[in-house]
Design a protein around this motif. Structure first.
Motif, PDB file in Angstrom:
ATOM      1  N   UNK A 114     -95.154 -18.973 -31.669  1.00  0.00           N
ATOM      2  CA  UNK A 114     -95.483 -18.328 -30.398  1.00  0.00           C
ATOM      3  C   UNK A 114     -94.843 -16.947 -30.262  1.00  0.00           C
ATOM      4  N   UNK A 115     -94.043 -16.552 -31.260  1.00  0.00           N
ATOM      5  CA  UNK A 115     -93.379 -15.253 -31.182  1.00  0.00           C
ATOM      6  C   UNK A 115     -92.238 -15.225 -30.187  1.00  0.00           C
ATOM      7  N   UNK A 154     -84.217 -19.540 -24.515  1.00  0.00           N
ATOM      8  CA  UNK A 154     -83.399 -20.000 -23.388  1.00  0.00           C
ATOM      9  C   UNK A 154     -83.934 -19.455 -22.067  1.00  0.00           C
ATOM     10  N   UNK A 155     -84.344 -18.193 -22.066  1.00  0.00           N
ATOM     11  CA  UNK A 155     -84.921 -17.602 -20.854  1.00  0.00           C
ATOM     12  C   UNK A 155     -86.206 -18.333 -20.480  1.00  0.00           C
ATOM     13  N   UNK A 156     -87.043 -18.597 -21.490  1.00  0.00           N
ATOM     14  CA  UNK A 156     -88.304 -19.302 -21.243  1.00  0.00           C
ATOM     15  C   UNK A 156     -88.038 -20.671 -20.622  1.00  0.00           C
ATOM     16  N   UNK A 157     -87.060 -21.391 -21.173  1.00  0.00           N
ATOM     17  CA  UNK A 157     -86.756 -22.715 -20.637  1.00  0.00           C
ATOM     18  C   UNK A 157     -86.201 -22.625 -19.222  1.00  0.00           C
ATOM     19  N   UNK A 158     -85.257 -21.719 -18.999  1.00  0.00           N
ATOM     20  CA  UNK A 158     -84.654 -21.592 -17.667  1.00  0.00           C
ATOM     21  C   UNK A 158     -85.719 -21.301 -16.616  1.00  0.00           C
ATOM     22  N   UNK A 187     -88.334  -7.406 -22.570  1.00  0.00           N
ATOM     23  CA  UNK A 187     -89.211  -7.601 -23.721  1.00  0.00           C
ATOM     24  C   UNK A 187     -90.257  -8.675 -23.460  1.00  0.00           C
ATOM     25  N   UNK A 188     -89.860  -9.736 -22.763  1.00  0.00           N
ATOM     26  CA  UNK A 188     -90.805 -10.788 -22.408  1.00  0.00           C
ATOM     27  C   UNK A 188     -91.789 -10.308 -21.352  1.00  0.00           C
ATOM     28  N   UNK A 189     -91.324  -9.451 -20.470  1.00  0.00           N
ATOM     29  CA  UNK A 189     -92.221  -8.889 -19.446  1.00  0.00           C
ATOM     30  C   UNK A 189     -93.281  -7.998 -20.105  1.00  0.00           C
ATOM     31  N   UNK A 190     -92.855  -7.216 -21.095  1.00  0.00           N
ATOM     32  CA  UNK A 190     -93.798  -6.335 -21.779  1.00  0.00           C
ATOM     33  C   UNK A 190     -94.897  -7.119 -22.482  1.00  0.00           C
ATOM     34  N   UNK A 242     -98.530 -17.038 -15.706  1.00  0.00           N
ATOM     35  CA  UNK A 242     -99.322 -18.163 -16.215  1.00  0.00           C
ATOM     36  C   UNK A 242     -99.321 -18.143 -17.742  1.00  0.00           C
ATOM     37  N   UNK A 243     -99.320 -16.955 -18.335  1.00  0.00           N
ATOM     38  CA  UNK A 243     -99.262 -16.850 -19.793  1.00  0.00           C
ATOM     39  C   UNK A 243     -97.929 -17.379 -20.314  1.00  0.00           C
ATOM     40  N   UNK A 244     -96.861 -17.092 -19.589  1.00  0.00           N
ATOM     41  CA  UNK A 244     -95.549 -17.588 -19.979  1.00  0.00           C
ATOM     42  C   UNK A 244     -95.474 -19.103 -19.911  1.00  0.00           C
ATOM     43  N   UNK A 245     -96.023 -19.673 -18.847  1.00  0.00           N
ATOM     44  CA  UNK A 245     -96.016 -21.139 -18.721  1.00  0.00           C
ATOM     45  C   UNK A 245     -96.904 -21.783 -19.777  1.00  0.00           C
ATOM     46  N   UNK A 246     -98.013 -21.142 -20.096  1.00  0.00           N
ATOM     47  CA  UNK A 246     -98.881 -21.675 -21.155  1.00  0.00           C
ATOM     48  C   UNK A 246     -98.181 -21.643 -22.503  1.00  0.00           C
ATOM     49  N   UNK A 247     -97.437 -20.572 -22.754  1.00  0.00           N
ATOM     50  CA  UNK A 247     -96.683 -20.475 -24.008  1.00  0.00           C
ATOM     51  C   UNK A 247     -95.646 -21.592 -24.096  1.00  0.00           C
ATOM     52  N   UNK A 248     -94.957 -21.838 -23.003  1.00  0.00           N
ATOM     53  CA  UNK A 248     -93.964 -22.916 -22.976  1.00  0.00           C
ATOM     54  C   UNK A 248     -94.627 -24.262 -23.240  1.00  0.00           C
ATOM     55  N   UNK A 249     -95.764 -24.513 -22.639  1.00  0.00           N
ATOM     56  CA  UNK A 249     -96.471 -25.776 -22.838  1.00  0.00           C
ATOM     57  C   UNK A 249     -96.922 -25.935 -24.290  1.00  0.00           C
ATOM     58  N   UNK A 250     -97.381 -24.839 -24.906  1.00  0.00           N
ATOM     59  CA  UNK A 250     -97.804 -24.912 -26.304  1.00  0.00           C
ATOM     60  C   UNK A 250     -96.619 -25.199 -27.214  1.00  0.00           C
ATOM     61  N   UNK A 251     -95.482 -24.585 -26.935  1.00  0.00           N
ATOM     62  CA  UNK A 251     -94.277 -24.834 -27.731  1.00  0.00           C
ATOM     63  C   UNK A 251     -93.885 -26.304 -27.657  1.00  0.00           C
TER      64      UNK A 251
END
Length: 277
Positions: free
Chosen positions: A174-175, A182-186, A213-216, A228-237
């Motif tokens: 997922x890059x 850790x940021x994604x999980x928090x 960097x994640x915002x970009x 929503x893209x961030x949450x989708x990435x977390x779900x895919x992981x």
């Protein structure tokens, strides 16, 4: 055999309390620090990196562990190997974990269910291919203990590291970088990143740079929360992590899996209830 329902997530919930014993039961740190290590983080890195031996440099351990900020591993590796040996660290870690498990479980530690669970969990834990899973492969070289609580903990640790290696594969796919994970999980549990323990100690500018960097990349919004893209990435992981963690359990038939779940439930519940979550 392949089970009709994915079991990795269910087993993760049962096994994780055993896998967390080195980090949440004081006996493990105490046993390691008694070797001459300086602090809790020395104990962490010595205990977890010991299967690789003393010659593997910090850069490699950083890569395998994946989610530490730059420079964190190098504060402990190779210094810990000037203070003790990998063999002594492995023995102390096991000794401390078994002491912690026995303290928490009490009479349950000698119940027949512990031995049954240890045997079945070890069967699963040693059945998976090790290719592409560096930490799991290293831990597979460690001799299996005989005492049932020790064998149970060892098997759970093998499975935890097997799952962890797969989780890193999912993050890389997922890059998502190590600190970003850790940021994604928090943010996925609605916790501000600076309050999450594994990144809360970072300098404000360093954490801000990670979030920017994640915002970009569209994972974090202008409001500082996941898009929503961030949450989708977390779900895919998480979904890929579960898929990659299935293989060990395919060696168990339905009856063995059922017995394992039944025996693990009271063990897991007792450990969970004792930890300062």
């Amino acid at each position: 055999m392949s089970h009709p329902e994915p079991v990795a997530r269910r087993m993760y919930g049962l096994i994780e309390p055993l896998g967390l014993v080195p980090y949440l039961a004081d006996e493990s740190d105490q046993a390691l620090i008694s070797l001459g290590l300086r602090n809790q983080w020395d104990a962490y890195f010595a205990g977890r990196a010991a299967p690789f031996g003393r010659s593997v440099p910090a850069e490699v351990i950083h890569s395998v562990f994946y989610n530490f900020a730059p420079g964190e591993v190098a504060r402990h590796i190779p210094k810990v190997w000037e203070l003790t040996t990998p063999e002594a660290a492995l023995a102390a870690r096991e000794r401390g974990c078994v002491a912690g498990i026995r303290r928490i479980l009490g009479d349950l530690a000698d119940d027949a269910g512990v031995e049954r669970a240890a045997d079945l969990l070890l069967k699963a834990a040693t059945s998976a291919p090790a290719e592409g899973r560096a930490l799991y492969a290293a831990l597979r070289t460690v001799p299996v203990p005989r005492e049932p609580p020790a064998r149970l903990w060892h098997a759970a640790t093998l499975l935890r590291e097997h799952r962890g290696d797969g989780h890193i594969v999912a993050l890389v796919a997922e890059g998502i970088g190590g600190t970003e994970a850790h940021v994604l999980h928090a943010l996925s549990i609605d916790m501000p990143a600076h309050e999450f323990g594994r990144v809360g100690h970072l300098r404000a500018a360093q954490l801000t740079e990670v979030i920017e960097g994640m915002r970009d990349r569209g994972l974090v919004g202008a409001d500082g929360w996941l898009t929503s893209a961030g949450r989708s990435a977390k779900e895919r992981v998480e979904a890929m992590t579960d898929r990659l963690a299935e293989a060990p359990y395919n060696t168990l038939d339905a009856g063995e899996l059922g017995r394992l779940v039944t025996d693990l439930e009271p063990i897991s519940a007792a450990l969970q209830a004792s930890f300062p979550w």
